[in-house]
Design an enzyme around this catalytic site. Structure first.
Site, PDB file in Angstrom:
ATOM      1  N   ASN A  79      -2.767   8.856   3.014  1.00  0.00           N
ATOM      2  CA  ASN A  79      -3.092   7.424   2.939  1.00  0.00           C
ATOM      3  C   ASN A  79      -4.132   6.762   2.102  1.00  0.00           C
ATOM      4  OD1 ASN A  79      -3.108   4.744   4.391  1.00  0.00           O
ATOM      5  ND2 ASN A  79      -4.945   5.498   4.804  1.00  0.00           N
ATOM      6  N   SER A 132       3.534   1.237  -1.135  1.00  0.00           N
ATOM      7  CA  SER A 132       3.304  -0.375  -0.948  1.00  0.00           C
ATOM      8  C   SER A 132       4.415  -1.131  -1.380  1.00  0.00           C
ATOM      9  CB  SER A 132       2.051  -0.554  -1.923  1.00  0.00           C
ATOM     10  OG  SER A 132       1.858  -1.945  -1.893  1.00  0.00           O
ATOM     11  N   TYR A 145      -1.910  -0.201 -10.228  1.00  0.00           N
ATOM     12  CA  TYR A 145      -2.057  -0.048  -8.806  1.00  0.00           C
ATOM     13  C   TYR A 145      -0.361  -0.060  -8.492  1.00  0.00           C
ATOM     14  CZ  TYR A 145      -2.000  -1.096  -3.706  1.00  0.00           C
ATOM     15  OH  TYR A 145      -1.974  -0.831  -2.341  1.00  0.00           O
ATOM     16  N   ALA A 147       2.202   0.569 -10.647  1.00  0.00           N
ATOM     17  CA  ALA A 147       2.746   1.948 -10.860  1.00  0.00           C
ATOM     18  C   ALA A 147       2.199   2.974 -10.285  1.00  0.00           C
ATOM     19  CB  ALA A 147       2.231   1.928 -12.525  1.00  0.00           C
ATOM     20  N   SER A 148       1.410   3.136  -9.988  1.00  0.00           N
ATOM     21  CA  SER A 148       0.942   4.378  -8.805  1.00  0.00           C
ATOM     22  C   SER A 148       1.677   4.300  -7.793  1.00  0.00           C
ATOM     23  CB  SER A 148      -0.605   4.341  -8.524  1.00  0.00           C
ATOM     24  OG  SER A 148      -0.772   3.177  -7.554  1.00  0.00           O
ATOM     25  N   LYS A 149       2.024   3.227  -7.176  1.00  0.00           N
ATOM     26  CA  LYS A 149       2.654   3.232  -5.851  1.00  0.00           C
ATOM     27  C   LYS A 149       4.168   3.481  -5.809  1.00  0.00           C
ATOM     28  CE  LYS A 149      -0.740   2.617  -3.014  1.00  0.00           C
ATOM     29  NZ  LYS A 149      -1.226   3.207  -1.904  1.00  0.00           N
ATOM     30  N   ILE A 178      -1.689  -6.420   4.572  1.00  0.00           N
ATOM     31  CA  ILE A 178      -2.284  -5.893   5.921  1.00  0.00           C
ATOM     32  C   ILE A 178      -3.934  -6.144   5.771  1.00  0.00           C
ATOM     33  CG2 ILE A 178      -2.597  -4.080   7.425  1.00  0.00           C
ATOM     34  CD1 ILE A 178       0.392  -4.670   6.685  1.00  0.00           C
TER      35      ILE A 178
END
Ligand code: NAD
Length: 251
Positions: A79, A132, A145, A147-149, A178
């Site tokens: 996580n 995400s 971010y 692209a990573s997810k 969140i």
């Protein structure tokens, strides 16, 4: 009897936000939790290790400790993540991309690489990664971010298939917005401007989410209740990813 009774679980990014809520919930449901973060000083876990979730030697060490201390590993919640901020596309650097991909995408892959063999030896296990809604569409984070997810969503699909016949399940959660340490600047700014009530208005529930609502999904995926769920990216976002943007009507 707890929903994770007898389970040995590893949670990364356990010092804050979604990871911390998951640590508390997993422990309440009977798991022994090895909590991992960059710093773990105040963590109320059965075992806590300071480690870099994007570094192979550290991840191998974390899994090794779980096996040494408790004889195996049943569930992993990979996580830990970083947002990288909102740097304009044309101003981003290779170093920024590499760091975000290292923690957010290579980190979960390393957890799969090192935890799956231990799980295979004991007949199976569950690996849950945090992706995400940024994986699904634009405007929920910067390009590296997102692209990573998106990579995490692909990773859990390829890993679930690569691990066929082993009993190891690999799934992801795609949280919406969140309130956590990562998103605190958004909430602080909105509160300072008096626009807090507008946060989360783009989803049909018309509110932001809480860390415990993601922890509940992680608990389900980590537990045997999800024994036939595999290779799935599970959006927990108030319905955000079900919609196209529109100028909402009022009832
Ligand atoms: P957070 O900042 O509150 O918690 C993230 C934790 O990860 C922190 O404790 C941090 O120290 C730790 N961490 C970061 N890099 C690490 C590393 N290299 N090694 C070990 N630990 C590391 O944020 P959060 O929102 O709880 O984030 C948890 C996950 O949820 C992340 O993967 C994030 O991308 C994802 N996510 C969050 C939201 C949101 O709206 N908050 C939405 C979608 C996805």
């Amino acid at each position: 009897m707890g929903r994770l009774s007898g389970k040995r679980a590893i949670i990364t990014g356990a010092a804050s936000g979604i990871g911390r809520a998951s640590l508390l919930l997993f422990a309440r449901e009977g798991a022994r939790v090895l909590a991992v973060d960059r710093e773990v000083a105040a963590l109320d876990a059965a075992l806590a290790l300071a480690a870099d979730a994007g570094d192979e030697a550290s991840v191998a060490d974390v899994v090794g400790r779980c096996v040494t201390e408790w004889g195996g590993v049943d569930a992993v919640f990979a996580n830990a993540g970083v947002s990288g901020g909102r740097i304009p596309l044309l101003e981003q650097t290779v170093e920024q991309w590499q760091e975000i991909l290292r923690v957010n995408l290579i980190g979960p892959w390393l957890m799969i690489k090192h935890a799956a063999p231990a799980m295979i030896g004991q007949g199976g296990g569950s690996i849950v990664c945090t992706a995400s809604v940024a994986a699904l569409r634009a405007n929920a984070g910067g390009s590296p971010y997102s692209a990573s997810k998106a990579g995490v969503v692909s990773l859990i699909q390829t890993a679930a298939n690569a691990l066929l016949g082993t009993g190891v399940r690999v799934n992801a959660i795609c949280p919406g917005l969140i309130e956590t340490g990562m998103t605190r600047p958004i909430f602080d700014l909105a509160r300072a401007r008096g626009t807090e009530s507008r946060i989360g208005q783009l989803n049909p529930l018309q509110r932001h989410g809480r860390p415990d609502e993601i922890a509940a999904a992680a608990l389900f995926l980590a537990s045997d209740e999800s024994s036939y769920v595999n290779g799935q990216a599970f959006a927990v976002d108030g319905g955000l990813s079900s919609t196209h943007p529109f100028a909402g009507h009022r009832r």
